[in-house]
Design a protein around this motif. Sequence first.
Motif, PDB file in Angstrom:
ATOM      1  N   LEU A  71      -3.953   5.745   0.681  1.00  0.00           N
ATOM      2  CA  LEU A  71      -3.185   4.501   0.584  1.00  0.00           C
ATOM      3  C   LEU A  71      -2.017   4.475   1.571  1.00  0.00           C
ATOM      4  O   LEU A  71      -1.759   3.455   2.208  1.00  0.00           O
ATOM      5  CB  LEU A  71      -2.655   4.324  -0.838  1.00  0.00           C
ATOM      6  CG  LEU A  71      -3.744   4.014  -1.871  1.00  0.00           C
ATOM      7  CD1 LEU A  71      -3.283   4.359  -3.259  1.00  0.00           C
ATOM      8  CD2 LEU A  71      -4.152   2.563  -1.781  1.00  0.00           C
ATOM      9  N   THR A  72      -1.310   5.619   1.687  1.00  0.00           N
ATOM     10  CA  THR A  72      -0.139   5.618   2.565  1.00  0.00           C
ATOM     11  C   THR A  72      -0.549   5.544   4.037  1.00  0.00           C
ATOM     12  O   THR A  72       0.179   4.979   4.850  1.00  0.00           O
ATOM     13  CB  THR A  72       0.749   6.863   2.361  1.00  0.00           C
ATOM     14  OG1 THR A  72      -0.053   8.038   2.510  1.00  0.00           O
ATOM     15  CG2 THR A  72       1.389   6.856   0.994  1.00  0.00           C
ATOM     16  N   GLY A 103       0.910   4.140  -2.801  1.00  0.00           N
ATOM     17  CA  GLY A 103       0.605   5.497  -2.335  1.00  0.00           C
ATOM     18  C   GLY A 103       1.743   6.466  -2.616  1.00  0.00           C
ATOM     19  O   GLY A 103       1.514   7.597  -3.061  1.00  0.00           O
ATOM     20  N   GLY A 157      -1.440   2.008   4.828  1.00  0.00           N
ATOM     21  CA  GLY A 157      -0.200   1.283   4.562  1.00  0.00           C
ATOM     22  C   GLY A 157       0.770   1.413   5.725  1.00  0.00           C
ATOM     23  O   GLY A 157       1.347   0.423   6.188  1.00  0.00           O
ATOM     24  N   LEU A 202       0.832  -1.209   0.000  1.00  0.00           N
ATOM     25  CA  LEU A 202       0.000   0.000   0.000  1.00  0.00           C
ATOM     26  C   LEU A 202       0.867   1.259   0.000  1.00  0.00           C
ATOM     27  O   LEU A 202       0.594   2.223  -0.718  1.00  0.00           O
ATOM     28  CB  LEU A 202      -0.927   0.014   1.220  1.00  0.00           C
ATOM     29  CG  LEU A 202      -2.126  -0.926   1.184  1.00  0.00           C
ATOM     30  CD1 LEU A 202      -2.975  -0.745   2.428  1.00  0.00           C
ATOM     31  CD2 LEU A 202      -2.980  -0.662  -0.056  1.00  0.00           C
TER      32      LEU A 202
END
Lengths: 165, 250
Positions: B200-201, B33, B204, B29
Motif C-alpha cells: 500500500l505504501t 499502509g 501510495g 493509500l
Amino acid sequence: MTDPIPARSFGSAKKSRWFAVGALVVAGGAFALIASGRIGNNLVYYWGPTQMEKAGQKAIGATIRLGGQVVPGSIHQDPSGRSLTFEVTDRHATVEVHSSGIPPQMFRAGIGVVVEGTMTKSGVFESNRLMVSHGSQYRPPKAGQTVDVQDQMKTTTGLAGEKIR
Amino acid sequence: MPEILSPASPSKSRATQIGLVLAGLGVVLLAIGVYLGLFVSPPDAHMGNVVRILYVHVPTAVSTLGTFTVAFVAALGFLWRPSWKFDGVLEASLEVGVLLALMTCAQGSIWARPTWGVWWDWDPRLTTTAVMLFSFGGVLALRYFVDDPVRRAMWSAVATIVAYADVPVVHFSVRWWSSLHQKQLTGTSLPGPLKTPLMLTFPGMLLLVSGFVVLRAKLAMRRRATELAPPPAAEPNPVAPTPEAVEGGR
C-alpha cells in the motif's frame, strides 16, 4: 497545460540537440567508466579476512575496514562491558578482532559486521567502530517467541533458542 | 494581459485537478499502509519494531530514483524539442527529487543507528546517494542563480543529464560492491504479513510524488508566464512632480 506563455525564442533547436548529445556522452562515459570497473575496482569499502591475510605487514598501522561474519562461539565480552573480542571470517580465512565500545543491538554470532580500525603486530585487529550489516531478509518472530530489543541489547547471543546459520 | 495574471480563475485547470487527485489517492493509500505497518504487521524477529521504517524508506528511495529519471527524460525532451512544458516538468521533478533524496538519507540514518550501530558511514550505497543529493541540489541552485529563463532552462537541462549518470550507479551500488547497506528487496525478502503494508505504501508514495510533480510543474508554468510577460506600460506616478510642475516652479 493551457496557460499562455508569451513566445520566446529558444535559439536554434539544432544547437540545443548538440547540447543533449554532448551531455549524454559525458554522462554515458562517466557511467561506463564506473560500471566497467575501471574506477569501481579501486573503490573498496572493506577488506575480507582473506585480503587482510594477503596484505600481511601492509595492514599494520593503516586505518582499514574489515568485513565478514562473526564466528559462532568466538564472542567474549569483557567483564566491564567496555570491550569484546570475536572472530570474523569469510569462510577461507579468519581474523581475531578486539573491539572497544558497546556493540549494536543486532550484534550476535553469525551476523555480518564491518569493523574499522587497524591491524596490530600481534595479529589482532584493533577496532573502535563496530557496525552490524544485515541482509534484506526479514522474518516475523516464530509462535511463542517474543522480541525484546532491550533484552537483546544485553546479550550477544540473539534470540533464545535460535539456531545460528 | 495573460489569463494567468487574472485573480482567482474560477475553475481549476485540468493539470491541477489531476495533480490533486493523484496526491489525494496517494495520501489515502499511504495512511492505510502506515497504519498497517505501525499497528498490524508483526515486528522483525531480530530487529524488532525498527523494521517498520522500511515501509516508508523503500518507497521514498525508489521514488527518488524515479523522480530523477523523470527529470532526465524532461531534460532530454527539452533539448530535443525546446518547450516550456518540458522545462516546467524538469523544475518540478528536480525540486521534488531533491526533497525525496534528503528524506531518504534522513530515514536511512534513523534506521541505521539502532541496527548498524552508526548514523552514517561512507559505504558505496550511501556515498553514491550523497553524491546524487548534492549533484541535483547543485542543478537546483543553478536554476535559482540564472535569471534569464531561456538560459536557465538550457543550462539546467544539460546539468541534469550529466548529473543523472550517478542514478543507475546508486541502484547498482549494492550489487557491484560490498557494502554495509543491504541489497534490494527480493520476492522472498518479506513474508506475507510483513509485506502487506508495503503493497500500500509503495503505490501510495508513487501516486503522491506524481501528484506533487504535476502540481509543481503547473506552478512552474505559471511562474514562466509571469516572468516572460511583457512589463506593464509605465503608469504616471502621482507623487513624483510632473515635468510641467517643475517647469512652472522656476
